[in-house]
Design a protein around this motif. Sequence first.
Motif, PDB file in Angstrom:
ATOM      1  N   UNK A 281      30.429  38.907  36.622  1.00  0.00           N
ATOM      2  CA  UNK A 281      30.775  38.479  37.969  1.00  0.00           C
ATOM      3  C   UNK A 281      31.190  39.691  38.801  1.00  0.00           C
ATOM      4  N   UNK A 282      30.763  39.728  40.048  1.00  0.00           N
ATOM      5  CA  UNK A 282      31.021  40.892  40.895  1.00  0.00           C
ATOM      6  C   UNK A 282      31.937  40.544  42.063  1.00  0.00           C
ATOM      7  N   UNK A 283      32.692  41.532  42.489  1.00  0.00           N
ATOM      8  CA  UNK A 283      33.566  41.403  43.655  1.00  0.00           C
ATOM      9  C   UNK A 283      33.135  42.425  44.704  1.00  0.00           C
ATOM     10  N   UNK A 284      33.105  42.000  45.942  1.00  0.00           N
ATOM     11  CA  UNK A 284      32.790  42.869  47.068  1.00  0.00           C
ATOM     12  C   UNK A 284      33.974  42.886  48.020  1.00  0.00           C
TER      13      UNK A 284
ATOM     14  N   UNK B 225      40.493  40.908  51.531  1.00  0.00           N
ATOM     15  CA  UNK B 225      40.321  40.496  50.140  1.00  0.00           C
ATOM     16  C   UNK B 225      38.950  40.823  49.593  1.00  0.00           C
ATOM     17  N   UNK B 226      38.390  39.886  48.834  1.00  0.00           N
ATOM     18  CA  UNK B 226      37.144  40.122  48.116  1.00  0.00           C
ATOM     19  C   UNK B 226      36.291  38.859  48.109  1.00  0.00           C
TER      20      UNK B 226
ATOM     21  N   UNK C 231      36.485  39.689  37.825  1.00  0.00           N
ATOM     22  CA  UNK C 231      35.248  40.166  38.439  1.00  0.00           C
ATOM     23  C   UNK C 231      35.276  41.686  38.495  1.00  0.00           C
ATOM     24  N   UNK C 232      34.089  42.285  38.547  1.00  0.00           N
ATOM     25  CA  UNK C 232      33.950  43.736  38.533  1.00  0.00           C
ATOM     26  C   UNK C 232      33.895  44.268  39.959  1.00  0.00           C
ATOM     27  N   UNK C 233      34.692  45.316  40.193  1.00  0.00           N
ATOM     28  CA  UNK C 233      34.662  46.043  41.455  1.00  0.00           C
ATOM     29  C   UNK C 233      34.545  47.518  41.109  1.00  0.00           C
ATOM     30  N   UNK C 234      33.335  48.059  41.187  1.00  0.00           N
ATOM     31  CA  UNK C 234      33.125  49.444  40.791  1.00  0.00           C
ATOM     32  C   UNK C 234      33.375  49.629  39.311  1.00  0.00           C
TER      33      UNK C 234
ATOM     34  N   UNK D 218      38.645  35.660  47.730  1.00  0.00           N
ATOM     35  CA  UNK D 218      39.907  35.821  47.016  1.00  0.00           C
ATOM     36  C   UNK D 218      40.784  36.775  47.831  1.00  0.00           C
ATOM     37  N   UNK D 219      41.893  36.294  48.392  1.00  0.00           N
ATOM     38  CA  UNK D 219      42.761  37.187  49.166  1.00  0.00           C
ATOM     39  C   UNK D 219      43.287  38.338  48.310  1.00  0.00           C
ATOM     40  N   UNK D 220      43.476  39.475  48.932  1.00  0.00           N
ATOM     41  CA  UNK D 220      43.916  40.667  48.195  1.00  0.00           C
ATOM     42  C   UNK D 220      45.235  40.422  47.474  1.00  0.00           C
ATOM     43  N   UNK D 221      46.120  39.640  48.067  1.00  0.00           N
ATOM     44  CA  UNK D 221      47.429  39.414  47.451  1.00  0.00           C
ATOM     45  C   UNK D 221      47.341  38.486  46.233  1.00  0.00           C
TER      46      UNK D 221
END
Length: 381
Positions: A146-149, A154-155, A177-180, A221-224
């Motif tokens: 699963x990826x996150x942008x 957020x993402x 999820x993967x972010x980089x 998904x909010x950053x917090x």
Amino acid sequence: MTTLETLRVTGTFPTVTRDDDAKFVEMAARIGAIAAAHAFEHDRDATFVSEAYEAMREEGYLALAVPEELGGLGATMRQVCYAQAELARHDGATALAVTMHLYLTLMQGYRRRKGAPDAEGVLRRVAAEGLVIATSGGSDWLWPTTTATAVDGGFLVSGRKTFCSQSPRANVVATSAVLGEEVLHFSAPLNAEGVRIEETWDTLGMRGTASHDVVLEDVFIPAEKIAARRPYGEFGVPLFAAIVHFAPVCGATYFGIASGARDAAVRSTSKNAARQIGLMDYKLRTAWWSLMGSIEELGDDYTANAESTVTVMLAKRQAVVEAIDVVDTAMEVLGGRSFFKRSPLERAYRDVRAGTFHPLTPEATLRYAGKVAQGDSGVTE
């Protein structure tokens, strides 16, 4: 005869000798009786064990591991294991489904003790609102696809999560999820925009867990709400915290399935099977001692790390491997009677084999324990 005295003299190991254990075992037995009454139909149709979950809600079992000061029942990890072993004796699918919620509740209690600012709010919701937490940990725990942008605030997360037990009843899924080069850990509400459940669960065993796929399509998904981060392919703090609480509860669940199979064999056979019964009891007792010993070794003020992971994972391995052998032996004792679909051992034979697929698998456990002994604690195969 009191209920505690009854528990001491009936059934198989573990013997309940303490009042604070007995009250949770008694609760699990009441829920288990309801689960057992519907287990055959849920197994046949691969439908969710909804009646048992309603009983759990009424009894407060879903808040079993929430501290009393936050509105829960305050069970320790050891007491959760006692309760889960009893519940699984009646129906393995019900016990395994709620294992996923209970270990995450235990983990939130640990995070709260370690100062995580969001943990108390989660625990209060479990107690007050009946929040049920699912997880995708078994499908992509070290290497999520699963990826996150990153977006403003957020993402956006997209991907598919398999093995999401109890998804028809859960409110949120704890996932990643993967972010980089990083992995983000968070919980996504199952009613959020872009989240859907695909009913894919048609399996050999554990059919009542309804471990369907959860699909996320550009879910915000909010950053917090990011609870933790770790390097891709490494355990890191969040996975250590999860696995240290998962392993004992999971092991107790498979122990309970085997315990129920042993009891069925003892009730249904002649004295000619004495040695096989003794062998089953030997395997069950050593497996339980291993689980309880691992919790004792952790102590009250434990830290989730490589060493504590090895401690509980070796115990889980012992419980899972011995549970399979015990069910097989119980079937040998009963002979052809166990081959019928109406036999409780037929379902136990299928359900207990799911234990080898949970991370860490039995072989991966041995490899990881060896790596830690050699100073490599970050990655497993």
